[in-house]
Write a protein that holds these residues in place. Structure first.
Motif, PDB file in Angstrom:
ATOM      1  N   LEU A 170      31.410 -14.007 -33.757  1.00 36.52           N
ATOM      2  CA  LEU A 170      30.578 -15.201 -33.613  1.00 36.52           C
ATOM      3  C   LEU A 170      29.589 -15.269 -34.780  1.00 36.52           C
ATOM      4  CD1 LEU A 170      30.194 -17.530 -31.564  1.00 36.52           C
ATOM      5  CD2 LEU A 170      28.369 -16.162 -30.520  1.00 36.52           C
ATOM      6  N   PRO A 171      29.583 -16.365 -35.539  1.00 34.88           N
ATOM      7  CA  PRO A 171      28.671 -16.461 -36.679  1.00 34.88           C
ATOM      8  C   PRO A 171      27.203 -16.359 -36.255  1.00 34.88           C
ATOM      9  CG  PRO A 171      30.363 -18.161 -36.794  1.00 34.88           C
ATOM     10  CD  PRO A 171      30.477 -17.531 -35.439  1.00 34.88           C
ATOM     11  N   ALA A 172      26.412 -15.678 -37.066  1.00 38.08           N
ATOM     12  CA  ALA A 172      24.996 -15.505 -36.761  1.00 38.08           C
ATOM     13  C   ALA A 172      24.286 -16.849 -36.666  1.00 38.08           C
ATOM     14  CB  ALA A 172      24.340 -14.629 -37.833  1.00 38.08           C
ATOM     15  N   ALA A 173      24.715 -17.819 -37.471  1.00 42.68           N
ATOM     16  CA  ALA A 173      24.081 -19.137 -37.434  1.00 42.68           C
ATOM     17  C   ALA A 173      24.253 -19.789 -36.066  1.00 42.68           C
ATOM     18  CB  ALA A 173      24.669 -20.038 -38.523  1.00 42.68           C
ATOM     19  N   VAL A 174      25.384 -19.562 -35.425  1.00 44.90           N
ATOM     20  CA  VAL A 174      25.616 -20.108 -34.086  1.00 44.90           C
ATOM     21  C   VAL A 174      24.710 -19.410 -33.074  1.00 44.90           C
ATOM     22  CG1 VAL A 174      27.317 -20.366 -32.229  1.00 44.90           C
ATOM     23  CG2 VAL A 174      27.973 -20.820 -34.604  1.00 44.90           C
ATOM     24  N   VAL A 175      24.602 -18.088 -33.194  1.00 47.22           N
ATOM     25  CA  VAL A 175      23.745 -17.321 -32.285  1.00 47.22           C
ATOM     26  C   VAL A 175      22.300 -17.819 -32.384  1.00 47.22           C
ATOM     27  CG1 VAL A 175      22.823 -15.040 -31.767  1.00 47.22           C
ATOM     28  CG2 VAL A 175      25.238 -15.306 -32.378  1.00 47.22           C
ATOM     29  N   ARG A 176      21.812 -17.981 -33.601  1.00 50.43           N
ATOM     30  CA  ARG A 176      20.434 -18.449 -33.782  1.00 50.43           C
ATOM     31  C   ARG A 176      20.249 -19.860 -33.242  1.00 50.43           C
ATOM     32  NH1 ARG A 176      21.239 -15.865 -38.825  1.00 50.43           N
ATOM     33  NH2 ARG A 176      21.608 -17.888 -39.840  1.00 50.43           N
ATOM     34  N   ALA A 177      21.247 -20.722 -33.456  1.00 49.61           N
ATOM     35  CA  ALA A 177      21.152 -22.098 -32.978  1.00 49.61           C
ATOM     36  C   ALA A 177      21.075 -22.166 -31.466  1.00 49.61           C
ATOM     37  CB  ALA A 177      22.340 -22.916 -33.486  1.00 49.61           C
ATOM     38  N   VAL A 178      21.826 -21.303 -30.782  1.00 47.18           N
ATOM     39  CA  VAL A 178      21.752 -21.271 -29.320  1.00 47.18           C
ATOM     40  C   VAL A 178      20.332 -20.962 -28.878  1.00 47.18           C
ATOM     41  CG1 VAL A 178      22.501 -20.023 -27.259  1.00 47.18           C
ATOM     42  CG2 VAL A 178      24.186 -20.688 -28.978  1.00 47.18           C
ATOM     43  N   GLY A 179      19.713 -19.985 -29.527  1.00 49.99           N
ATOM     44  CA  GLY A 179      18.353 -19.618 -29.168  1.00 49.99           C
ATOM     45  C   GLY A 179      17.327 -20.695 -29.453  1.00 49.99           C
ATOM     46  N   GLN A 180      17.653 -21.584 -30.382  1.00 50.53           N
ATOM     47  CA  GLN A 180      16.731 -22.652 -30.755  1.00 50.53           C
ATOM     48  C   GLN A 180      16.937 -23.928 -29.940  1.00 50.53           C
ATOM     49  OE1 GLN A 180      17.640 -22.909 -34.929  1.00 50.53           O
ATOM     50  NE2 GLN A 180      16.717 -20.925 -35.384  1.00 50.53           N
ATOM     51  N   CYS A 181      17.956 -23.935 -29.075  1.00 47.56           N
ATOM     52  CA  CYS A 181      18.196 -25.096 -28.219  1.00 47.56           C
ATOM     53  C   CYS A 181      17.161 -25.163 -27.093  1.00 47.56           C
ATOM     54  CB  CYS A 181      19.586 -25.028 -27.593  1.00 47.56           C
ATOM     55  SG  CYS A 181      20.946 -25.344 -28.720  1.00 47.56           S
ATOM     56  N   ASP A 182      16.905 -26.350 -26.626  1.00 47.69           N
ATOM     57  CA  ASP A 182      16.122 -26.539 -25.409  1.00 47.69           C
ATOM     58  C   ASP A 182      17.105 -26.886 -24.298  1.00 47.69           C
ATOM     59  OD1 ASP A 182      13.311 -26.195 -26.141  1.00 47.69           O
ATOM     60  OD2 ASP A 182      13.640 -27.909 -27.449  1.00 47.69           O
ATOM     61  N   LEU A 183      17.311 -25.928 -23.383  1.00 48.99           N
ATOM     62  CA  LEU A 183      18.303 -26.068 -22.326  1.00 48.99           C
ATOM     63  C   LEU A 183      17.642 -25.741 -20.992  1.00 48.99           C
ATOM     64  CD1 LEU A 183      21.211 -24.229 -24.205  1.00 48.99           C
ATOM     65  CD2 LEU A 183      20.871 -26.707 -24.015  1.00 48.99           C
ATOM     66  N   PRO A 184      16.850 -26.667 -20.466  1.00 45.45           N
ATOM     67  CA  PRO A 184      16.044 -26.362 -19.282  1.00 45.45           C
ATOM     68  C   PRO A 184      16.836 -26.082 -18.023  1.00 45.45           C
ATOM     69  CG  PRO A 184      15.942 -28.709 -19.819  1.00 45.45           C
ATOM     70  CD  PRO A 184      16.612 -28.034 -20.975  1.00 45.45           C
ATOM     71  N   ALA A 185      18.103 -26.535 -17.951  1.00 44.45           N
ATOM     72  CA  ALA A 185      18.910 -26.324 -16.749  1.00 44.45           C
ATOM     73  C   ALA A 185      19.889 -25.171 -16.886  1.00 44.45           C
ATOM     74  CB  ALA A 185      19.675 -27.601 -16.399  1.00 44.45           C
ATOM     75  N   LEU A 186      19.952 -24.538 -18.062  1.00 42.50           N
ATOM     76  CA  LEU A 186      20.981 -23.530 -18.305  1.00 42.50           C
ATOM     77  C   LEU A 186      20.783 -22.310 -17.416  1.00 42.50           C
ATOM     78  CD1 LEU A 186      23.445 -23.264 -20.282  1.00 42.50           C
ATOM     79  CD2 LEU A 186      22.049 -21.610 -21.518  1.00 42.50           C
ATOM     80  N   GLU A 187      21.831 -21.984 -16.653  1.00 43.05           N
ATOM     81  CA  GLU A 187      21.801 -20.835 -15.751  1.00 43.05           C
ATOM     82  C   GLU A 187      22.654 -19.681 -16.246  1.00 43.05           C
ATOM     83  OE1 GLU A 187      23.098 -22.374 -12.027  1.00 43.05           O
ATOM     84  OE2 GLU A 187      21.327 -23.630 -11.726  1.00 43.05           O
ATOM     85  N   GLU A 188      23.724 -19.984 -16.994  1.00 45.94           N
ATOM     86  CA  GLU A 188      24.645 -18.941 -17.446  1.00 45.94           C
ATOM     87  C   GLU A 188      24.901 -19.079 -18.947  1.00 45.94           C
ATOM     88  OE1 GLU A 188      28.231 -18.735 -15.219  1.00 45.94           O
ATOM     89  OE2 GLU A 188      27.243 -18.815 -13.274  1.00 45.94           O
ATOM     90  N   LEU A 189      24.710 -17.980 -19.662  1.00 40.26           N
ATOM     91  CA  LEU A 189      24.966 -17.954 -21.100  1.00 40.26           C
ATOM     92  C   LEU A 189      25.775 -16.710 -21.429  1.00 40.26           C
ATOM     93  CD1 LEU A 189      24.527 -18.900 -24.038  1.00 40.26           C
ATOM     94  CD2 LEU A 189      22.373 -17.604 -24.018  1.00 40.26           C
ATOM     95  N   ASP A 190      26.934 -16.909 -22.061  1.00 38.47           N
ATOM     96  CA  ASP A 190      27.785 -15.810 -22.486  1.00 38.47           C
ATOM     97  C   ASP A 190      28.098 -15.959 -23.969  1.00 38.47           C
ATOM     98  OD1 ASP A 190      28.709 -13.982 -20.238  1.00 38.47           O
ATOM     99  OD2 ASP A 190      29.093 -15.931 -19.329  1.00 38.47           O
ATOM    100  N   LEU A 191      27.830 -14.903 -24.729  1.00 41.93           N
ATOM    101  CA  LEU A 191      28.161 -14.873 -26.149  1.00 41.93           C
ATOM    102  C   LEU A 191      29.001 -13.633 -26.426  1.00 41.93           C
ATOM    103  CD1 LEU A 191      24.658 -15.687 -27.726  1.00 41.93           C
ATOM    104  CD2 LEU A 191      26.474 -17.298 -27.105  1.00 41.93           C
ATOM    105  N   TRP A 192      30.240 -13.853 -26.893  1.00 35.76           N
ATOM    106  CA  TRP A 192      31.077 -12.750 -27.338  1.00 35.76           C
ATOM    107  C   TRP A 192      30.817 -12.604 -28.837  1.00 35.76           C
ATOM    108  CZ3 TRP A 192      36.621 -13.200 -24.836  1.00 35.76           C
ATOM    109  CH2 TRP A 192      36.485 -13.255 -23.444  1.00 35.76           C
ATOM    110  N   LEU A 193      30.076 -11.597 -29.216  1.00 35.68           N
ATOM    111  CA  LEU A 193      29.563 -11.488 -30.579  1.00 35.68           C
ATOM    112  C   LEU A 193      30.598 -10.990 -31.570  1.00 35.68           C
ATOM    113  CD1 LEU A 193      26.151 -10.070 -29.460  1.00 35.68           C
ATOM    114  CD2 LEU A 193      26.572 -12.374 -30.315  1.00 35.68           C
ATOM    115  N   GLY A 194      31.512 -10.143 -31.118  1.00 35.67           N
ATOM    116  CA  GLY A 194      32.616  -9.727 -31.965  1.00 35.67           C
ATOM    117  C   GLY A 194      32.212  -8.772 -33.076  1.00 35.67           C
TER     118      GLY A 194
END
Length: 319
Positions: A170-194
């Motif tokens: 998983l590209p680091a830019a994608v990982v950082r972008a996920v963290g920068q999102c505003d997702l007030p309803a998000l209950e489940e987050l899965d990242l396969w980093l590879g």
């Protein structure tokens, strides 16, 4: 073989069930009158992965819109588009986003549900998947397989409850972008980093925003998995603020050793968790026993032990 009863368990193609619905494969052939009710199934749309005909997926999607009441469609599984090992997923994403107004009930979407015999996970050519969240403000579940050429930019999305990226890198830019999102309803987050060899170039620092949990107030499950730096991730999780509100935590599928497990046991309490998934690990027998004794009320998955003395440590999903 994947465990279809557990949607977080390794790789499968969602040919049976997806988003709590039975899956119906749409081919565009046969009697349209015999198709199931549009909202009663998750529709699987997949062009032949080795189809060289340009526009094969777009043609299939056009037939789908002709034959199915798209206003009632709740879930879609996108398998392959033509030549997914060479052409990016924009071939599948653009027909969806261009026709978003015709799918007001769409709540769950998987892009790239391909098995290894169809296309290895690291070969799947993805693209920018951000337009899917922008086009479908009511989407509650977005899952993407494949990290090659994957792009994602920070967004605010008020309905999304599940976000899942499966990859061998998983590209680091994608990982950082996920963290920068505003997702007030998000209950489940899965990242396969590879792994780095397949584009998984993220470091622990790239996970800082996710670990803080500041933009993820509803998060109850976190998976930071399939990593060759699983020990470092475990050490960071041991003091991460987000952990206190979690019900389930997965640090599975990677190269976790006693070093990372020791950090978990000596860090913040994990006894509030309902489940801790550590399957596919390189732990010694004594450490396995320590974990079990330290977390008697937690369902801990310590299956798929690998040889802790093996100098070559590998993740569960790479190529």
């Amino acid at each position: 073989m994947a465990d279809h009863d557990n949607p977080r368990r390794n790789v499968h193609d969602y040919r049976d069930r997806y988003a709590d619905l039975p899956v119906a494969e749409f081919t565009g052939e046969g009697d349209p009158g015999k198709l199931p009710e549009a909202g009663s199934v998750a529709w699987r749309l997949s062009a032949e992965p080795y189809d060289a005909d340009e526009g094969a997926f777009a043609a299939l999607f056009a037939r789908f819109m002709e034959q199915v009441d798209t206003s009632a469609v709740r879930a879609i599984v996108v398998g392959g588009w033509e030549n997914p090992y060479e052409e990016g997923s924009e071939a599948a994403i653009r027909p969806l986003t261009d026709n978003a107004a015709r799918f007001p009930a769409l709540r769950a979407l998987f892009v790239g549900a391909l098995q290894s015999e169809e296309c290895e996970i690291s070969w799947i050519q993805q693209s920018d998947v951000t337009p899917l969240l922008e086009a479908f403000p009511g989407l509650e579940q977005l899952e993407v397989r494949g990290g090659t050429e994957l792009a994602f930019t920070p967004v605010r999305h008020d309905a999304l409850r599940t976000l899942r990226f499966e990859s061998g890198g998983l590209p680091a830019a994608v990982v950082r972008a996920v963290g920068q999102c505003d997702l007030p309803a998000l209950e489940e987050l899965d990242l396969w980093l590879g792994v780095e060899n397949y584009g998984g170039d993220s470091a622990v620092a790239d996970l800082d925003a996710i670990m803080s949990g500041e933009r993820l107030p509803a998060l109850r499950h976190l998976g930071l998995q399939d990593s060759e730096i699983q020990d470092e991730i475990a050490a960071a999780v041991a003091s991460a603020p987000v952990v206190a509100r979690l019900e389930t935590l997965s640090l599975s599928m990677g190269t976790l050793t006693d070093l990372g497990a020791e950090a978990l046991l000596t860090g913040q309490p994990l006894t509030h968790l309902r489940e801790l998934d550590l399957h596919h690990h390189f732990l010694t027998g004594s450490m396995i026993k320590r974990i079990q004794e330290a977390l008697p009320g937690v369902q801990v998955d310590l299956s798929e032990p690998e040889d802790e003395e093996d100098e070559w440590r590998y993740v569960a999903v790479g190529e």
